[in-house]
Structure formats: C-alpha cells, structure tokens
Design a protein around this motif. Sequence first.
Motif, PDB file in Angstrom:
ATOM      1  N   SER A 112       0.807  -1.220   0.000  1.00 36.42           N
ATOM      2  CA  SER A 112       0.000   0.000   0.000  1.00 36.42           C
ATOM      3  C   SER A 112       0.842   1.273   0.000  1.00 36.42           C
ATOM      4  N   ASN A 113       2.159   1.140   0.245  1.00 35.40           N
ATOM      5  CA  ASN A 113       3.024   2.325   0.328  1.00 35.40           C
ATOM      6  C   ASN A 113       3.613   2.734  -1.015  1.00 35.40           C
ATOM      7  N   TYR A 114       3.329   1.989  -2.071  1.00 36.50           N
ATOM      8  CA  TYR A 114       4.020   2.229  -3.337  1.00 36.50           C
ATOM      9  C   TYR A 114       3.052   2.590  -4.459  1.00 36.50           C
ATOM     10  N   ASP A 115       3.590   3.266  -5.461  1.00 31.04           N
ATOM     11  CA  ASP A 115       2.773   3.797  -6.553  1.00 31.04           C
ATOM     12  C   ASP A 115       2.771   2.896  -7.785  1.00 31.04           C
ATOM     13  N   VAL A 116       3.847   2.148  -7.985  1.00 25.76           N
ATOM     14  CA  VAL A 116       3.946   1.268  -9.143  1.00 25.76           C
ATOM     15  C   VAL A 116       4.381  -0.109  -8.668  1.00 25.76           C
ATOM     16  N   ILE A 117       3.549  -1.107  -8.931  1.00 24.26           N
ATOM     17  CA  ILE A 117       3.882  -2.481  -8.565  1.00 24.26           C
ATOM     18  C   ILE A 117       3.417  -3.400  -9.690  1.00 24.26           C
ATOM     19  N   PHE A 118       4.323  -4.200 -10.196  1.00 27.63           N
ATOM     20  CA  PHE A 118       3.906  -5.179 -11.201  1.00 27.63           C
ATOM     21  C   PHE A 118       4.848  -6.380 -11.207  1.00 27.63           C
ATOM     22  N   TYR A 119       4.285  -7.514 -11.604  1.00 26.22           N
ATOM     23  CA  TYR A 119       5.087  -8.704 -11.859  1.00 26.22           C
ATOM     24  C   TYR A 119       5.544  -8.641 -13.316  1.00 26.22           C
ATOM     25  N   ILE A 120       6.688  -9.243 -13.597  1.00 27.06           N
ATOM     26  CA  ILE A 120       7.140  -9.383 -14.973  1.00 27.06           C
ATOM     27  C   ILE A 120       6.957 -10.845 -15.351  1.00 27.06           C
ATOM     28  N   LEU A 121       6.131 -11.079 -16.354  1.00 25.66           N
ATOM     29  CA  LEU A 121       5.893 -12.439 -16.831  1.00 25.66           C
ATOM     30  C   LEU A 121       6.813 -12.741 -17.999  1.00 25.66           C
ATOM     31  N   ARG A 122       7.425 -13.909 -17.968  1.00 24.71           N
ATOM     32  CA  ARG A 122       8.258 -14.365 -19.078  1.00 24.71           C
ATOM     33  C   ARG A 122       7.730 -15.707 -19.521  1.00 24.71           C
ATOM     34  N   ASN A 123       7.153 -15.733 -20.722  1.00 23.01           N
ATOM     35  CA  ASN A 123       6.447 -16.926 -21.188  1.00 23.01           C
ATOM     36  C   ASN A 123       5.393 -17.357 -20.168  1.00 23.01           C
ATOM     37  N   MET A 124       4.702 -16.366 -19.624  1.00 23.95           N
ATOM     38  CA  MET A 124       3.609 -16.516 -18.659  1.00 23.95           C
ATOM     39  C   MET A 124       4.057 -17.010 -17.288  1.00 23.95           C
ATOM     40  N   VAL A 125       5.351 -17.061 -17.052  1.00 25.06           N
ATOM     41  CA  VAL A 125       5.883 -17.438 -15.735  1.00 25.06           C
ATOM     42  C   VAL A 125       6.254 -16.159 -14.984  1.00 25.06           C
ATOM     43  N   ALA A 127       8.447 -14.044 -13.439  1.00 24.42           N
ATOM     44  CA  ALA A 127       9.907 -14.111 -13.392  1.00 24.42           C
ATOM     45  C   ALA A 127      10.530 -12.968 -12.616  1.00 24.42           C
ATOM     46  N   GLY A 128       9.739 -11.979 -12.227  1.00 20.85           N
ATOM     47  CA  GLY A 128      10.305 -10.849 -11.503  1.00 20.85           C
ATOM     48  C   GLY A 128       9.230  -9.990 -10.885  1.00 20.85           C
ATOM     49  N   LEU A 129       9.677  -9.071 -10.031  1.00 19.79           N
ATOM     50  CA  LEU A 129       8.769  -8.161  -9.340  1.00 19.79           C
ATOM     51  C   LEU A 129       9.396  -6.771  -9.309  1.00 19.79           C
ATOM     52  N   PHE A 130       8.613  -5.766  -9.706  1.00 19.97           N
ATOM     53  CA  PHE A 130       9.077  -4.375  -9.739  1.00 19.97           C
ATOM     54  C   PHE A 130       8.200  -3.551  -8.804  1.00 19.97           C
ATOM     55  N   ILE A 131       8.849  -2.781  -7.914  1.00 18.65           N
ATOM     56  CA  ILE A 131       8.138  -1.908  -6.978  1.00 18.65           C
ATOM     57  C   ILE A 131       8.784  -0.535  -7.015  1.00 18.65           C
ATOM     58  N   GLY A 132       7.948   0.508  -7.165  1.00 19.77           N
ATOM     59  CA  GLY A 132       8.477   1.869  -7.188  1.00 19.77           C
ATOM     60  C   GLY A 132       7.562   2.839  -6.475  1.00 19.77           C
ATOM     61  N   SER A 133       8.139   3.927  -5.964  1.00 18.84           N
ATOM     62  CA  SER A 133       7.366   4.976  -5.297  1.00 18.84           C
ATOM     63  C   SER A 133       7.734   6.324  -5.901  1.00 18.84           C
ATOM     64  N   ARG A 134       6.791   7.257  -5.867  1.00 18.75           N
ATOM     65  CA  ARG A 134       7.035   8.578  -6.448  1.00 18.75           C
ATOM     66  C   ARG A 134       8.110   9.309  -5.646  1.00 18.75           C
ATOM     67  N   TYR A 135       9.158   9.748  -6.319  1.00 19.93           N
ATOM     68  CA  TYR A 135      10.234  10.498  -5.659  1.00 19.93           C
ATOM     69  C   TYR A 135       9.987  11.994  -5.772  1.00 19.93           C
ATOM     70  N   ASN A 136       9.635  12.421  -6.958  1.00 16.22           N
ATOM     71  CA  ASN A 136       9.178  13.793  -7.170  1.00 16.22           C
ATOM     72  C   ASN A 136       8.220  13.783  -8.359  1.00 16.22           C
ATOM     73  N   GLU A 137       7.943  14.937  -8.898  1.00 14.00           N
ATOM     74  CA  GLU A 137       6.897  15.057  -9.914  1.00 14.00           C
ATOM     75  C   GLU A 137       7.062  14.099 -11.091  1.00 14.00           C
ATOM     76  N   ASP A 138       8.287  13.917 -11.567  1.00 12.94           N
ATOM     77  CA  ASP A 138       8.485  13.082 -12.759  1.00 12.94           C
ATOM     78  C   ASP A 138       9.467  11.939 -12.550  1.00 12.94           C
ATOM     79  N   THR A 139       9.802  11.641 -11.289  1.00 11.93           N
ATOM     80  CA  THR A 139      10.823  10.625 -10.997  1.00 11.93           C
ATOM     81  C   THR A 139      10.259   9.497 -10.153  1.00 11.93           C
ATOM     82  N   LEU A 140      10.529   8.271 -10.574  1.00 15.63           N
ATOM     83  CA  LEU A 140      10.104   7.086  -9.835  1.00 15.63           C
ATOM     84  C   LEU A 140      11.299   6.510  -9.088  1.00 15.63           C
ATOM     85  N   ASN A 141      11.142   6.362  -7.773  1.00 14.63           N
ATOM     86  CA  ASN A 141      12.184   5.756  -6.950  1.00 14.63           C
ATOM     87  C   ASN A 141      12.009   4.241  -6.983  1.00 14.63           C
TER      88      ASN A 141
END
Length: 210
Positions: A112-125, A127-141
């Motif tokens: 709930s603390n983050y702005d961008v969260i997604f799994y990365i699917l590779r051949n539907m598996v 394979a990874g997880l990406f989590i990011g939060s807003r750092y400033n107006e146009d920057t993702l931490n």
Amino acid sequence: MNINWLEWLGYLASLIVLISLLMSSILKLRWINLAGSCMFSLYGFLIGALPVGFMNLGIASINIYYLVKIYSTKEFFKILPTEGNSQYFNYFLDFYKTEIEKYSDKSQFNISNYDVIFYILRNMVPAGLFIGSRYNEDTLNIELDFVIPQYRDFKIGTHVFEHNKQYFMDKGYSKFISFSSKNEHIKYLKKMGFKESEENNRKCFIKSYN
C-alpha cells in the motif's frame, strides 16, 4: 608441450566445468560449460585420450545447440500490474527473501506504500517483481527491481525499461532513481543505462527518458 602445462589445462577445464554447475542462470551455465568442455576436449586430444576429447566435443556441441536455441527463440514478456496485498505477493517475497536481500536494501514491503507495482511475466511465468514509489513530480524511486535467478540475462530489464517506456510515461514518470548499495544490483543498473549521481548527499543511480 610440457606435460605440466597439460595437467594444468586439465585442472583448469575441470574447474570451469565445476563453476558452470554453480550458475543459477541457464544462459551463464551454458556459456561457461561450453568454455570448459572445449578446453576439456582440447586436453583430451593433446594427451591422446580420444574418448575424453570426443565426449567433450559432443558436450560443447550440445551447449552450442541450446545457446542458438535460446538466442533464436522468441519469448513472450508482459508486465502484470497488481494492487492490494495478496497471498501470492507475500509468498513471492518470502520465498525469494534471501535473493532479494542481495539486490535490495529492504527486506519488507507494504504494497500500500508504493505507486507502481507489477510482476514481470516471461512466457507466462512470474519471473520478476518491480516496486516503485514517487520520488518527485516526474521521478520514480525504484524500491525493488528483482528477477528470479534463472532469468537473470538482462532481457527482462530491457523489457521493463525500454519496451514499457510508454507505461511509465503515461503515469508521469520520465526518470528513475535508485539508492541501491548492493554491488550486484549496481552492476545491473549500469548495464541498464543508469548513471551514477548524487542526491541530497547520497550516492544514487539515475536513468532518464529525456
């Protein structure tokens, strides 16, 4: 050729083959095993042990076959955004906790603390997880950019940062920042085009679409 050099060639070939078996990435395993089997084949022929030479020549050929197959096979990549805590999210973090700690300064994540969260699917598996939060107006931490060991060949990173540029731009992000202190993650960031910088007296790594 001095027999001592032949012995050292055999030892080195053995060591390289052994190291290849320690690789979690199939791609790295194939490349390193190819080098070791080629050296072993040469060693076998030089000492007159034809079975050793031909067997390792066969192993080298098998490695080449699968490497060609890996590089020529078209793979399917997709990002799968997720919202809200889920059992799978928590299981994923818990299962890969030790590996995640090699690439992130954090070990606990509250979705709930983050702005961008997604799994990365590779051949539907997943394979990874990406989590990011807003750092400033146009920057993702980048809080977490993790790929499971067997898929660490930079293809997923390229898919996330290059092929999904519009995804981030639509959310208002044209720049990424990471305050990572993990050596493995830093090497990955530089491979992905991040540049070392400094923000508020802290070392960081920045990538911009501008």
